[in-house]
Design a protein around this motif. Structure first.
Motif, PDB file in Angstrom:
ATOM      1  N   ARG A 269       5.206   5.065 -45.636  1.00  0.00           N
ATOM      2  CA  ARG A 269       6.505   4.701 -45.036  1.00  0.00           C
ATOM      3  C   ARG A 269       6.667   5.362 -43.665  1.00  0.00           C
ATOM      4  O   ARG A 269       7.165   4.745 -42.718  1.00  0.00           O
ATOM      5  N   GLU A 270       6.231   6.600 -43.556  1.00  0.00           N
ATOM      6  CA  GLU A 270       6.276   7.287 -42.264  1.00  0.00           C
ATOM      7  C   GLU A 270       5.312   6.642 -41.268  1.00  0.00           C
ATOM      8  O   GLU A 270       5.601   6.562 -40.072  1.00  0.00           O
ATOM      9  N   MET A 271       4.166   6.178 -41.768  1.00  0.00           N
ATOM     10  CA  MET A 271       3.222   5.465 -40.906  1.00  0.00           C
ATOM     11  C   MET A 271       3.872   4.198 -40.353  1.00  0.00           C
ATOM     12  O   MET A 271       3.705   3.867 -39.175  1.00  0.00           O
ATOM     13  N   ALA A 272       4.601   3.478 -41.198  1.00  0.00           N
ATOM     14  CA  ALA A 272       5.292   2.265 -40.753  1.00  0.00           C
ATOM     15  C   ALA A 272       6.316   2.593 -39.668  1.00  0.00           C
ATOM     16  O   ALA A 272       6.450   1.860 -38.675  1.00  0.00           O
ATOM     17  N   LYS A 273       7.017   3.693 -39.844  1.00  0.00           N
ATOM     18  CA  LYS A 273       7.998   4.132 -38.838  1.00  0.00           C
ATOM     19  C   LYS A 273       7.310   4.389 -37.502  1.00  0.00           C
ATOM     20  O   LYS A 273       7.810   4.001 -36.440  1.00  0.00           O
ATOM     21  N   ASP A 274       6.157   5.033 -37.553  1.00  0.00           N
ATOM     22  CA  ASP A 274       5.416   5.314 -36.318  1.00  0.00           C
ATOM     23  C   ASP A 274       4.938   4.030 -35.642  1.00  0.00           C
ATOM     24  O   ASP A 274       4.960   3.916 -34.414  1.00  0.00           O
ATOM     25  N   HIS A 275       4.499   3.051 -36.436  1.00  0.00           N
ATOM     26  CA  HIS A 275       4.056   1.785 -35.857  1.00  0.00           C
ATOM     27  C   HIS A 275       5.228   1.020 -35.237  1.00  0.00           C
ATOM     28  O   HIS A 275       5.064   0.372 -34.194  1.00  0.00           O
ATOM     29  N   ALA A 276       6.399   1.109 -35.858  1.00  0.00           N
ATOM     30  CA  ALA A 276       7.584   0.474 -35.281  1.00  0.00           C
ATOM     31  C   ALA A 276       7.919   1.117 -33.935  1.00  0.00           C
ATOM     32  O   ALA A 276       8.282   0.421 -32.968  1.00  0.00           O
ATOM     33  N   GLU A 277       7.769   2.435 -33.866  1.00  0.00           N
ATOM     34  CA  GLU A 277       8.017   3.150 -32.609  1.00  0.00           C
ATOM     35  C   GLU A 277       6.989   2.748 -31.547  1.00  0.00           C
ATOM     36  O   GLU A 277       7.332   2.540 -30.378  1.00  0.00           O
ATOM     37  N   ALA A 278       5.731   2.627 -31.962  1.00  0.00           N
ATOM     38  CA  ALA A 278       4.684   2.225 -31.025  1.00  0.00           C
ATOM     39  C   ALA A 278       4.954   0.826 -30.481  1.00  0.00           C
ATOM     40  O   ALA A 278       4.754   0.560 -29.283  1.00  0.00           O
ATOM     41  N   MET A 279       5.408  -0.075 -31.337  1.00  0.00           N
ATOM     42  CA  MET A 279       5.740  -1.427 -30.891  1.00  0.00           C
ATOM     43  C   MET A 279       6.848  -1.381 -29.843  1.00  0.00           C
ATOM     44  O   MET A 279       6.778  -2.076 -28.827  1.00  0.00           O
ATOM     45  N   ALA A 280       7.847  -0.538 -30.071  1.00  0.00           N
ATOM     46  CA  ALA A 280       8.961  -0.418 -29.124  1.00  0.00           C
ATOM     47  C   ALA A 280       8.482   0.105 -27.770  1.00  0.00           C
ATOM     48  O   ALA A 280       8.871  -0.406 -26.714  1.00  0.00           O
ATOM     49  N   VAL A 281       7.608   1.101 -27.807  1.00  0.00           N
ATOM     50  CA  VAL A 281       7.080   1.676 -26.566  1.00  0.00           C
ATOM     51  C   VAL A 281       6.308   0.624 -25.771  1.00  0.00           C
ATOM     52  O   VAL A 281       6.379   0.571 -24.537  1.00  0.00           O
TER      53      VAL A 281
ATOM     54  N   SER B  19      -4.224   2.282 -34.817  1.00  0.00           N
ATOM     55  CA  SER B  19      -4.639   3.335 -35.736  1.00  0.00           C
ATOM     56  C   SER B  19      -3.410   4.122 -36.157  1.00  0.00           C
ATOM     57  O   SER B  19      -2.310   3.928 -35.622  1.00  0.00           O
ATOM     58  N   ARG B  20      -3.576   5.012 -37.130  1.00  0.00           N
ATOM     59  CA  ARG B  20      -2.529   5.983 -37.385  1.00  0.00           C
ATOM     60  C   ARG B  20      -2.551   6.995 -36.230  1.00  0.00           C
ATOM     61  O   ARG B  20      -3.533   7.088 -35.498  1.00  0.00           O
ATOM     62  N   LYS B  21      -1.474   7.752 -36.064  1.00  0.00           N
ATOM     63  CA  LYS B  21      -1.438   8.692 -34.949  1.00  0.00           C
ATOM     64  C   LYS B  21      -2.530   9.748 -35.115  1.00  0.00           C
ATOM     65  O   LYS B  21      -3.081   9.941 -36.206  1.00  0.00           O
TER      66      LYS B  21
ATOM     67  N   VAL C 146       3.668   8.632 -29.684  1.00  0.00           N
ATOM     68  CA  VAL C 146       4.546   8.437 -30.841  1.00  0.00           C
ATOM     69  C   VAL C 146       4.956   9.812 -31.362  1.00  0.00           C
ATOM     70  O   VAL C 146       4.120  10.562 -31.853  1.00  0.00           O
ATOM     71  N   GLY C 147       6.225  10.146 -31.219  1.00  0.00           N
ATOM     72  CA  GLY C 147       6.690  11.460 -31.664  1.00  0.00           C
ATOM     73  C   GLY C 147       5.960  12.565 -30.930  1.00  0.00           C
ATOM     74  O   GLY C 147       5.910  12.599 -29.694  1.00  0.00           O
ATOM     75  N   ASN C 148       5.329  13.449 -31.706  1.00  0.00           N
ATOM     76  CA  ASN C 148       4.627  14.594 -31.124  1.00  0.00           C
ATOM     77  C   ASN C 148       3.124  14.358 -31.011  1.00  0.00           C
ATOM     78  O   ASN C 148       2.356  15.301 -30.902  1.00  0.00           O
ATOM     79  N   SER C 149       2.693  13.102 -31.047  1.00  0.00           N
ATOM     80  CA  SER C 149       1.262  12.816 -31.076  1.00  0.00           C
ATOM     81  C   SER C 149       0.948  11.541 -30.301  1.00  0.00           C
ATOM     82  O   SER C 149       1.833  10.727 -30.007  1.00  0.00           O
ATOM     83  N   GLU C 150      -0.324  11.378 -29.989  1.00  0.00           N
ATOM     84  CA  GLU C 150      -0.806  10.134 -29.419  1.00  0.00           C
ATOM     85  C   GLU C 150      -1.308   9.232 -30.559  1.00  0.00           C
ATOM     86  O   GLU C 150      -1.722   9.709 -31.612  1.00  0.00           O
ATOM     87  N   MET C 151      -1.269   7.937 -30.322  1.00  0.00           N
ATOM     88  CA  MET C 151      -1.806   6.960 -31.268  1.00  0.00           C
ATOM     89  C   MET C 151      -2.781   6.055 -30.518  1.00  0.00           C
ATOM     90  O   MET C 151      -2.431   5.488 -29.479  1.00  0.00           O
TER      91      MET C 151
END
Length: 268
Positions: free
Chosen positions: A78-90, A66-68, A12-17
């Motif tokens: 809100r940024e955490m939610a964005k990351d989870h949405a990205e993880a779902m897409a992946v 988890s969080r990233k 997710v972005g620049n990190s693993e989750m």
């Protein structure tokens, strides 16, 4: 493995989750845990969760995020939610039911607000939509303990604030052992997540949540307060409220019918 339990990571972005999954169902259920994630992620916990939450395994394929792993200062719910949405897409999850507990419920609010097409049904358990004095005082005290590196005091105070007195009578026996295992290398991750709890404020946007939503609280909650659940439910057009009498923040653990109640809401 038991219930197809799987431990994984997603970029997710620049990190693993870290995430875990289990279950055989055709529908997707996303679970977002609370602030304890700041001390330890779900890494390696797939088998444990698959047993604890096996009631969902037939109907759902469950993913617990988890969080990233690498959090920046000021990282918001809100940024955490964005990351989870990205993880779902992946992971190829285009729509899911979402269960958010405590801080996970804060994140879930923004997931439903900002990405309504991703959320079919929503459960918000023992959480809050905006800061209040109880959250500020309790979480603020935990942040002081974390900055002092006082893991044992942090764990004991969390238990005292979370569980009912009947449950605490059992747990207090092991207080002398608390703090000997599980202490993180540093508390930076916890402090960043704790700060996001205190600053979380989605209250004015709750009307944007359009999916059926079950809000669950406890009338003895010493962490988010006793009015937080009803406050949320009252702002969501399809909001349904249930309050556990005599239970507090750990109602999702203590109430024997919690998971059955959630499953009935999701499948009813």
């Amino acid at each position: 493995m038991f219930y197809h339990a799987h431990n994984g990571t997603v970029r997710v972005g620049n990190s693993e989750m870290d995430y875990i999954s289990f279950g055989n169902g055709s529908k997707n259920l996303i679970m977002l845990p609370g602030l304890g994630d700041g001390l330890s992620t779900v890494k390696g916990m797939a088998l444990v969760f698959s047993v604890m939450y096996r009631i969902y395994a037939k109907e759902f394929t469950v993913c617990v995020f988890s969080r990233k792993n690498h959090l920046q200062e000021g990282y918001s719910t809100r940024e955490m939610a964005k990351d989870h949405a990205e993880a779902m897409a992946v992971l190829g999850i285009s729509k899911a039911d979402v269960l958010g507990i405590s801080q996970g419920g804060m994140i879930a609010q923004y997931l439903a607000i900002d990405y309504p097409d991703l959320v079919r049904r929503l459960i918000l358990a023992v959480t809050s939509a905006r800061p209040n004095e109880i959250i500020k005082k309790t979480v603020g005290a935990w942040m002081v303990m974390a900055m002092q590196g006082n893991y044992k005091e942090l764990m004991i105070d969390t238990a005292e604030k979370s569980y009912s007195e009947s449950c605490l009578k059992k747990y207090r026996r092991i207080y002398p052992l608390i703090g000997r295992i599980g202490k993180p290398k540093n508390f930076k991750r916890f402090l960043i997540q704790a700060a996001s709890c205190i600053s979380h404020n989605a209250y004015s946007e709750l009307n944007k949540i359009v999916c059926p939503t079950l809000v669950i609280g406890g009338d003895c909650d010493k962490i988010v307060g006793t009015a937080a659940a009803s406050e949320i439910a009252g702002k969501i057009s399809q909001g349904e409220l249930f309050i556990y009498n005599g239970l507090g923040h750990a109602a999702y653990e203590e109430a024997k019918d919690f998971n059955e109640r959630v499953l009935n809401f999701l499948t009813g």
